[in-house]
Design a protein around this motif. Sequence first.
Motif, PDB file in Angstrom:
ATOM      1  N   VAL A 287      10.981 -52.151   9.473  1.00  0.00           N
ATOM      2  CA  VAL A 287      12.339 -51.913  10.307  1.00  0.00           C
ATOM      3  C   VAL A 287      12.238 -50.435  11.114  1.00  0.00           C
ATOM      4  O   VAL A 287      12.588 -50.438  12.188  1.00  0.00           O
ATOM      5  CB  VAL A 287      13.515 -51.620   9.086  1.00  0.00           C
ATOM      6  CG1 VAL A 287      14.862 -50.990   9.673  1.00  0.00           C
ATOM      7  CG2 VAL A 287      13.967 -52.810   8.476  1.00  0.00           C
ATOM      8  N   VAL A 288      11.564 -49.361  10.294  1.00  0.00           N
ATOM      9  CA  VAL A 288      11.249 -48.263  11.098  1.00  0.00           C
ATOM     10  C   VAL A 288      10.539 -48.401  12.259  1.00  0.00           C
ATOM     11  O   VAL A 288      10.812 -47.972  13.209  1.00  0.00           O
ATOM     12  CB  VAL A 288      10.797 -47.220  10.002  1.00  0.00           C
ATOM     13  CG1 VAL A 288      10.334 -45.785  10.832  1.00  0.00           C
ATOM     14  CG2 VAL A 288      11.872 -46.745   8.932  1.00  0.00           C
ATOM     15  N   ALA A 289       9.295 -49.107  11.999  1.00  0.00           N
ATOM     16  CA  ALA A 289       8.478 -49.359  13.022  1.00  0.00           C
ATOM     17  C   ALA A 289       8.961 -50.249  14.319  1.00  0.00           C
ATOM     18  O   ALA A 289       8.738 -49.884  15.364  1.00  0.00           O
ATOM     19  CB  ALA A 289       7.031 -50.118  12.508  1.00  0.00           C
ATOM     20  N   THR A 290       9.959 -51.303  14.008  1.00  0.00           N
ATOM     21  CA  THR A 290      10.539 -52.138  14.962  1.00  0.00           C
ATOM     22  C   THR A 290      11.426 -51.363  15.758  1.00  0.00           C
ATOM     23  O   THR A 290      11.623 -51.369  17.018  1.00  0.00           O
ATOM     24  CB  THR A 290      11.234 -53.414  14.236  1.00  0.00           C
ATOM     25  OG1 THR A 290      10.431 -54.190  13.411  1.00  0.00           O
ATOM     26  CG2 THR A 290      12.061 -54.261  15.457  1.00  0.00           C
ATOM     27  N   PHE A 291      12.215 -50.261  15.224  1.00  0.00           N
ATOM     28  CA  PHE A 291      13.182 -49.376  15.609  1.00  0.00           C
ATOM     29  C   PHE A 291      12.217 -48.483  16.561  1.00  0.00           C
ATOM     30  O   PHE A 291      12.896 -48.318  17.662  1.00  0.00           O
ATOM     31  CB  PHE A 291      13.936 -48.562  14.544  1.00  0.00           C
ATOM     32  CG  PHE A 291      14.766 -47.683  15.424  1.00  0.00           C
ATOM     33  CD1 PHE A 291      15.846 -47.775  15.774  1.00  0.00           C
ATOM     34  CD2 PHE A 291      14.285 -46.154  15.163  1.00  0.00           C
ATOM     35  CE1 PHE A 291      16.708 -46.861  16.299  1.00  0.00           C
ATOM     36  CE2 PHE A 291      14.966 -44.994  15.803  1.00  0.00           C
ATOM     37  CZ  PHE A 291      16.176 -45.586  16.397  1.00  0.00           C
ATOM     38  N   PHE A 292      11.377 -48.045  16.166  1.00  0.00           N
ATOM     39  CA  PHE A 292      10.470 -47.070  17.163  1.00  0.00           C
ATOM     40  C   PHE A 292      10.155 -47.945  18.482  1.00  0.00           C
ATOM     41  O   PHE A 292      10.062 -47.487  19.555  1.00  0.00           O
ATOM     42  CB  PHE A 292       9.470 -46.486  16.497  1.00  0.00           C
ATOM     43  CG  PHE A 292       9.493 -45.174  15.993  1.00  0.00           C
ATOM     44  CD1 PHE A 292       9.749 -44.033  16.585  1.00  0.00           C
ATOM     45  CD2 PHE A 292       9.713 -45.200  14.483  1.00  0.00           C
ATOM     46  CE1 PHE A 292      10.154 -43.056  16.027  1.00  0.00           C
ATOM     47  CE2 PHE A 292       9.851 -43.925  13.684  1.00  0.00           C
ATOM     48  CZ  PHE A 292      10.020 -42.908  14.702  1.00  0.00           C
ATOM     49  N   ILE A 293       9.653 -49.066  18.123  1.00  0.00           N
ATOM     50  CA  ILE A 293       8.929 -49.968  19.365  1.00  0.00           C
ATOM     51  C   ILE A 293      10.220 -50.141  20.317  1.00  0.00           C
ATOM     52  O   ILE A 293      10.218 -50.078  21.589  1.00  0.00           O
ATOM     53  CB  ILE A 293       8.513 -51.274  19.006  1.00  0.00           C
ATOM     54  CG1 ILE A 293       7.390 -51.122  18.286  1.00  0.00           C
ATOM     55  CG2 ILE A 293       8.262 -52.315  20.109  1.00  0.00           C
ATOM     56  CD1 ILE A 293       6.651 -52.283  17.702  1.00  0.00           C
ATOM     57  N   TYR A 294      11.509 -50.458  19.577  1.00  0.00           N
ATOM     58  CA  TYR A 294      12.605 -50.926  20.506  1.00  0.00           C
ATOM     59  C   TYR A 294      13.137 -49.588  21.308  1.00  0.00           C
ATOM     60  O   TYR A 294      13.650 -49.746  22.373  1.00  0.00           O
ATOM     61  CB  TYR A 294      13.555 -51.416  19.542  1.00  0.00           C
ATOM     62  CG  TYR A 294      14.919 -51.693  20.519  1.00  0.00           C
ATOM     63  CD1 TYR A 294      14.920 -53.056  21.415  1.00  0.00           C
ATOM     64  CD2 TYR A 294      15.992 -51.088  20.432  1.00  0.00           C
ATOM     65  CE1 TYR A 294      15.962 -53.285  22.343  1.00  0.00           C
ATOM     66  CE2 TYR A 294      17.120 -51.451  21.247  1.00  0.00           C
ATOM     67  CZ  TYR A 294      16.917 -52.562  22.113  1.00  0.00           C
ATOM     68  OH  TYR A 294      17.935 -53.081  23.013  1.00  0.00           O
ATOM     69  N   SER A 295      13.010 -48.452  20.524  1.00  0.00           N
ATOM     70  CA  SER A 295      13.374 -47.190  21.368  1.00  0.00           C
ATOM     71  C   SER A 295      12.710 -46.694  22.394  1.00  0.00           C
ATOM     72  O   SER A 295      13.009 -46.482  23.546  1.00  0.00           O
ATOM     73  CB  SER A 295      13.336 -46.047  20.096  1.00  0.00           C
ATOM     74  OG  SER A 295      14.305 -46.255  19.150  1.00  0.00           O
ATOM     75  N   VAL A 296      11.461 -47.133  22.122  1.00  0.00           N
ATOM     76  CA  VAL A 296      10.416 -46.611  23.200  1.00  0.00           C
ATOM     77  C   VAL A 296      10.538 -47.527  24.496  1.00  0.00           C
ATOM     78  O   VAL A 296      10.837 -47.219  25.697  1.00  0.00           O
ATOM     79  CB  VAL A 296       8.902 -46.927  22.802  1.00  0.00           C
ATOM     80  CG1 VAL A 296       8.007 -46.933  24.055  1.00  0.00           C
ATOM     81  CG2 VAL A 296       8.458 -45.726  21.705  1.00  0.00           C
ATOM     82  N   VAL A 297      10.777 -48.869  24.454  1.00  0.00           N
ATOM     83  CA  VAL A 297      11.332 -50.053  25.310  1.00  0.00           C
ATOM     84  C   VAL A 297      12.500 -49.420  26.070  1.00  0.00           C
ATOM     85  O   VAL A 297      12.561 -49.341  27.321  1.00  0.00           O
ATOM     86  CB  VAL A 297      11.332 -51.387  24.894  1.00  0.00           C
ATOM     87  CG1 VAL A 297      11.698 -52.249  25.968  1.00  0.00           C
ATOM     88  CG2 VAL A 297       9.807 -51.793  24.176  1.00  0.00           C
ATOM     89  N   VAL A 298      13.696 -49.167  25.212  1.00  0.00           N
ATOM     90  CA  VAL A 298      14.799 -48.669  26.169  1.00  0.00           C
ATOM     91  C   VAL A 298      14.754 -47.492  26.803  1.00  0.00           C
ATOM     92  O   VAL A 298      15.136 -47.484  27.782  1.00  0.00           O
ATOM     93  CB  VAL A 298      16.140 -48.879  24.897  1.00  0.00           C
ATOM     94  CG1 VAL A 298      17.199 -48.141  25.622  1.00  0.00           C
ATOM     95  CG2 VAL A 298      16.264 -49.964  24.347  1.00  0.00           C
TER      96      VAL A 298
END
Length: 799
Positions: free
Chosen positions: A432-443
């Motif tokens: 969940v943490v890793a996915t949140f980071f990926i999404y944050s980078v994209v946004v």
Amino acid sequence: MLGHYLKLSFRNIRRSLGYSLVNILGLSIGVCSFLILLLYLNYELSYDRWHPDLERVAKVSLLENEDVLNSTQAPLAALLREKASVVESATNLSRDENFETPLSTPEKRIVQKGTIAADSLFFKVFPYEIIAGERNGPLNRPNTVVISENIAKKLFGNESPIGKSIKFFNALDCEVTAVMKEATGPGHMNVEIVFRNPNEKNNYHWGNYSYLTYIKTKPAVKRGDVEATIAKIFYEERLKTKHNNKSYAEFSVSGPQEGLFLDFVHDIHNFPRYGSSNIKTVSILIVLAAMLLIAGTINFSNLSIAAALPRAKEIGVKKVLGSSQKRLFWHFMGEVAIQCGIAFTIAALLLYLALPYFNQQFNVNLSLLKNGITYTIAVQLFLSFIVVVILSGLYPAIFLTRFNTTKVLKGDYSRGKNGVVFRNALIVLQFVVATFFIYSVVVVTKQLDYMQTRDKGFSGEQILRIQAYKMSTREEGFNALQSRLMQIKGVESVSKSTKIPGDKFIDTTTVAFKAEGNLYRMSSVKVSKDFFKTLDINLDQGRLFDDSYADQHTRSAIINQTAANKLGYKNGKQSSIAFPDCDSIPLQVVGVVEDFNVLGMEQEIQPTVFTIGNEACMFQSGGAILVKINGGDINGTVKSIRAAWKDIEPDFDMKYSFLNDDFQQFFATHIRLQRIVSFFGITAIVISLIGLFALTAFLIGQRRKEISVRRVLGADLVDLGLLLGKNYIRLIILAVVIAVPVSWWIAGKWLDGFAYRIDLSAWLFGLSAIGILVAVAGTVGIHIIRVSRVNISDDLRDE
């Protein structure tokens, strides 16, 4: 006994060296990232806390209808000093500490930021320590100046500066009466030089809104009482007549449409009442740091649980020999504490290597040993260590010590489904943490790209911004300056403006223009005839300025589209507006230009009125000279302009920059945030994948005989992939499902801070999900391919 436990602990670490190294390294990276951002949080929260007296210092601002005025009237400080019993002292000052003020002595000439013009009571409000010269009232006399140790060394070397003269703008001579010690911590004002304002008497009237007002409250006075007191005094003295002599109580219930409010100085940087704040960026970074720490501790717990089975028999033997569950628990917690201690040591080394880069990116000076926060940092480090030990070791220690003695001595290491469920829950949380980071980078990347590629409404290509230090250069001497520069080969146009796109601090105050009997608050900007041509700003309606008398003498105005929409202006319509209290000199609206962005993407474009000259009741000056040059020989053209400038302002070196570079500064904070989020995001993903790699290797290793049997029975690589990988894929899909709504909400809150922003769409989440699934599939797939190629006879030889 302690030595025995330490020996056993290091022996167990050495016995499973691979897992221990992965454990410690993953935790070290998470801890290092957390410590960097912990230091940054301490730095941000230390603004204007370098002296206890600053708790009582507040900035006074004015709420006036739709405007928040940071600059207040010249006599306001004296009014509050005399009338407010809660005020110990008050001072007014004018500042632009980022403006590079020319300073000179007979021996040296420099330009310096951090210059403040103040009245005689500045040092009664701000607790700067005077270390040389007059300690009581160093600004009591006209034309006096107090300088910092840094400036004293720059201008006078090792000589005493007291009694010597400094010339400002090569025109104003001031005597150095004292040297002050610099602030020992960060502050909302950068103060290097404080000089007595030479225009105090001339500018001392209620129509002059060019001063900042600060007060120092009396001890033990409540904040709310101070604000209520000064707001009432200001209403009674300045606003009551305007509001039909209503009582203050009647006025208060009608809403806070006008009046004074306070910002205590230690709140200005992070928690201002109005305006932008840095706390959002800080909060994002702290959340990222906490998530990284969680990723590291989960990684540690998962690997510890996975490595528990080989130690089950050891635990059974110890229980048979009399070790209690409590003693075993503390023994394993001790092992965790040792590994965490090693991790913190490695993290400190990584911190030493990473801090210079972080300091450079965020323009700060972070250090573990910085004076003033050493004790605080020590306590925080100790608490962080305790939390990490508990989070990393609590469940593995409980898991290890609760093995059934009889079962493990018979070779049955099964713990049922509970341990598996908890381990899987930890894996889900980690991803969940890793996915949140990926999404944050994209946004963050998409928003930054949108801001940088969105049409600004003007062209800043090859346009020089030149700082004119003399008002005469910008005003009566502008035509001569323009004529001189236009003779230079490569110069296409020369113009001026009081509001320049890309300037770091732009006055957003609006003016109550009168149109058709109504008041419309709009920004007022003074320009020259060729301003719109210089910036390639498109005309939407009407015409641009020309050399006519009306245009050149503030009888004509051009407005932007936002102002036209506000006024209901249409092409061909005869429309006039007037400055406040100046109905006798109407301005004819002759044109409408397309909107162009001056303030960056966080703020909406203001309705703006452009005029030439200062002949309509409101004097405005400042800003800069804009010179558009062609692309033939830029360096040669700039060199010729610098040579000409020596004749235009011979007392000052030409200070210039390119407009596009200045505008890019609006994105600097977001670029830094993108880099930090990307760095920590990659770090979190690597930690997760390293942990998953080691965990998968261990769990697949336990099933090697089962895998070999299945291969004998005909299972191929696809079958093994489905058998061994489906559980992980399910867990990652669950992590993505959990991360999506959380990420959507947080990203939406962050984007709300932009007037111009991207729309969140499903494909952004899809991209993040695909990215994490591919990474996990690759990580697990490596082990599946490896076990599918081992010699079956080696695994089945003992059966």
